[in-house]
Motif scaffolding. Sequence first.
Motif: not given
Lengths: 105, 105
Positions: A59-61, A66-70, A82-89, B2-8
């Motif tokens: 799938g895809k999303g 941080e700061n609403n970055a996508e 890092d575990i202590n960096e904000p992250h989500g999906v 950082k982002q990784l792309h398995l397609g690359d």
Amino acid sequence: MKQLHLGDTREFDLKKFKRFLLHDSPYFRILNFNLQAGQIFPVHSHPADGQLSIQVIEGKGVFLAENNAELPAETGDILVSDINEPHGVKAETDMRILVTIAPPF
Amino acid sequence: MKQLHLGDTREFDLKKFKRFLLHDSPYFRILNFNLQAGQIFPVHSHPADGQLSIQVIEGKGVFLAENNAELPAETGDILVSDINEPHGVKAETDMRILVTIAPPF
């Protein structure tokens, strides 16, 4: 030595994303989360040393930061944080992710 | 983050399986290996503490273990092994695997 089968945990839930703990050891924890289109794994962080990877296996999303970055998150994309960096999906289609946390906190 | 792309890194080599180092930190190392049908990642082990996961992200083959043991390895299957346990992979079709080692040795 043990085997995991991602095909065994392909379950979704209309109310809340599904969470499956696949492996846990002193070295790493492996989880599978399945989000229906529109579901969100909210941005969060933990005050612990270590890193995690979030791999889109279906799938895809977008990855949330941080700061609403996508950041785009399509099948085959991996976010390392890092575990202590904000992250989500956030899921735009039904979406499955594999999360590996090292070391578990 | 950082982002990784398995397609690359979807590259194969007739002579020897391809190896891509995608991430390396004190917490985990992430590698992608691409094997053409028939290629083998020979059974090996390292005298180090820690564990690794071998996830089949494309194709099909077998996981190799001690005493010539073979376990089915299809897309979506994951082998979790101690770093000091013998482990390997044999590709029956063109096959891609993602390996996560925690901690790197």
